[in-house]
Scaffold this active site. Sequence first.
Site, PDB file in Angstrom:
ATOM      1  N   SER A 104      12.426  10.061  -1.377  1.00  0.00           N
ATOM      2  CA  SER A 104      11.186  10.839  -0.971  1.00  0.00           C
ATOM      3  C   SER A 104      11.866  12.256  -1.003  1.00  0.00           C
ATOM      4  CB  SER A 104      10.824  10.392   0.319  1.00  0.00           C
ATOM      5  OG  SER A 104       9.613  11.017   0.642  1.00  0.00           O
ATOM      6  N   HIS A 147       8.584   9.421  -3.975  1.00  0.00           N
ATOM      7  CA  HIS A 147       7.289   9.799  -3.500  1.00  0.00           C
ATOM      8  C   HIS A 147       6.839  11.358  -4.186  1.00  0.00           C
ATOM      9  CE1 HIS A 147       7.984   7.679   0.518  1.00  0.00           C
ATOM     10  NE2 HIS A 147       7.563   6.833  -0.466  1.00  0.00           N
ATOM     11  N   ASP A 156       9.553   4.305   4.871  1.00  0.00           N
ATOM     12  CA  ASP A 156       8.987   3.678   3.734  1.00  0.00           C
ATOM     13  C   ASP A 156      10.297   3.204   2.923  1.00  0.00           C
ATOM     14  OD1 ASP A 156       7.376   2.482   1.614  1.00  0.00           O
ATOM     15  OD2 ASP A 156       7.478   4.162   0.382  1.00  0.00           O
TER      16      ASP A 156
END
Length: 349
Positions: free
Chosen positions: A164, A190, A286
């Site tokens: 991310s 992401h 995540d």
Amino acid sequence: MSKIRVLCVDDSALMRQLMTEIINSHPDMEMVAAAQDPLVARDLIKKFNPQVLTLDVEMPRMDGLDFLEKLMRLRPMPVVMVSSLTGKNSEITMRALELGAIDFVTKPQLGIREGMLAYSELIADKIRTAAKARLPQRVLENKPAMLSHTPLLSSEKLIAIGASTGGTEAIRAVLQPLPPTSPALLITQHMPPGFTRSFAERLNKLCQITVKEAEDGERVLPGHAYIAPGDRHLELARSGANYQVRIHDGPAVNRHRPSVDVLFRSVAQYAGRNAVGVILTGMGNDGAAGLLEMHRAGAYTLAQNEASCVVFGMPREAIAMGGVNDVVELNQISQRMLAQISSGQALRI
């Protein structure tokens, strides 16, 4: 508790006003100043010493990239880019991340006021993340020495990577040394729609392996890296004896689409002990649960260490859950992945 001091640089008076409204609506941050161009911003930075800068990509007198490059050389600080969603600007945004920007926000194409105010929580989250972030180390433009690797006799081996905040440059650092004989890689970073194609194309120019935006139904091939499209989940599937890409619009997982957990769980299911899982820099959790599933399925799992992360969030959570075999500095991950694949010892407990 002191507030996060933010400086906005944007040539649009409306954008400066909206960013000020958004920042000041959150009790833990404040807009200390706003500048219409980088030359004015230079003086305001000296005067107000902001912790985070929001920077428009396209501006008069000096464009955002030129200013960012000078800023990172002379007075490094966390920067969040603000970009219109166009093909040209997506390439510029990727370049900004290379130069050291922490993250970016896309301007809505229609209904600027309503759209920006709807992004209020997202913008605030990115500001908070940037304020805590470790400034990324620049990855050198010249290609690093390619790792040697015995060609694989099987296409069963596979590497899954999730990242991310700070991940675009971390992924670049992992992929650049890989030889064309590397196993296939599936990657979830992401990122909103409109940017992943530019990201993949830029990596493809820099790497010896083929890097592309993943397409639904395509066969997964060795020597190829497949990037999850923005706002769509990437999963591994099987078609007979072959691995296959699955792209879908399922609900967000951990507030993200694409989600790293979605990728890792599918790899645990279909690749099991033939896989290596890698979790890189990023905010939140995540990927932590999915990496644990990979670990339990017999995969070898790696997490980027804190010292080399821009944000040590996702790796920290994965380590805490017990799904990580080894914690490794960023510049050692490529070698460790290939060594493990070559050894054929995916299972480590």
